[in-house]
Scaffold this active site. Sequence first.
Site, short mmCIF file in Angstrom:
data_model
loop_
_atom_site.label_atom_id
_atom_site.label_comp_id
_atom_site.label_asym_id
_atom_site.label_seq_id
_atom_site.Cartn_x
_atom_site.Cartn_y
_atom_site.Cartn_z
N THR A 104 -30.94 64.66 37.21
CA THR A 104 -30.71 65.34 38.49
C THR A 104 -32.08 65.56 39.11
OG1 THR A 104 -28.71 66.41 37.71
CG2 THR A 104 -29.80 67.39 39.62
N LYS A 179 -24.87 65.08 43.69
CA LYS A 179 -25.10 66.00 42.58
C LYS A 179 -25.48 67.38 43.10
CE LYS A 179 -25.37 67.53 38.42
NZ LYS A 179 -26.23 67.02 37.35
N LYS A 247 -34.10 74.54 38.54
CA LYS A 247 -34.72 73.38 39.20
C LYS A 247 -33.77 72.73 40.19
CE LYS A 247 -34.18 69.61 37.24
NZ LYS A 247 -33.23 68.48 37.21
#
Length: 307
Positions: A104, A179, A247
């Site tokens: 990701t 995502k 993150k």
Amino acid sequence: MAIAISPQRTRIGWIGTGVMGRSMCGHLLAAGYKVTLFTRTKSKADELLKKGATWAASPRDVAAASDIVISIVGYPKDVREVMLGEIGALAGSKSGNILVDMTTSEPSLAVEIAQRAAERGVMSIDAPVSGGDVGARNATLSIMIGGDANTVTALEPIWKTMGSKFVYQGEAGAGQHTKMVNQVLIATTMIGVCEALLYGYKAGLDLEKVLESVASGAAGSWSLSNYGPRIMAGNFEPGFFVEHFIKDMGIALAEARRMKIALPGLALAEQLYQAVAAQGFAKKGTHSLMLALAHISGLEWGAPKKS
């Protein structure tokens, strides 16, 4: 794109053997693919090496021995290093090779990798996944894919080996944008799951019975059914690390600012997860949000030892 992928003729390179990558690579080995791999801590690859994988000293060496290189690492800076660095996979690739990043990461980085790969006659695909450690172990991941459509179609045998759902989303970067949609959904859903169970706990309810009632109704969700029992058991080991989720939310918030849209729910979730990390649980699972919420309410929730 004229390419036929099969265990008999296709050499796979693998970079990254973390919580999910280890299982995903294992499925390819079990399917009969020849795999050359690299990870920063070689001991984390011991299990895969015993199953027949071959060790390489760098991502460049992985690519030199492979037709398709797949990476799943931690952060965008790691993706940049293993893909575009001096000893990265692109440096070891030749025309006709395929790079697949399943981390990701940033949509803009996926576009950059695709552009630089194209200059060398190499295809690059961004294919982040959802499903956590359970999905990785069971090969039931949902794979969100961006890049050249024909290449994505050719890679179908690979997708099927690791996931139960794979959807082409569009050009380079589209997989990463999808995502981000996934992570926004999870972020606010996890607040609801943890707050609801905290409420039930404080009200003196039997949480197993509560889950039996609500999980199959309109309030049900994957997160509730899969993480609810872990939360109730005080098991906060990671299916997906808090620090990695922070993150991801940071990437989504940055993209939201760039697109000039407001995502206040996501901003709240990011702040709550920063509290989880500040309490020492950055390397626990995302469901350890419960620990921060319980702390705010002055409650103990069978907290594990801090990492």
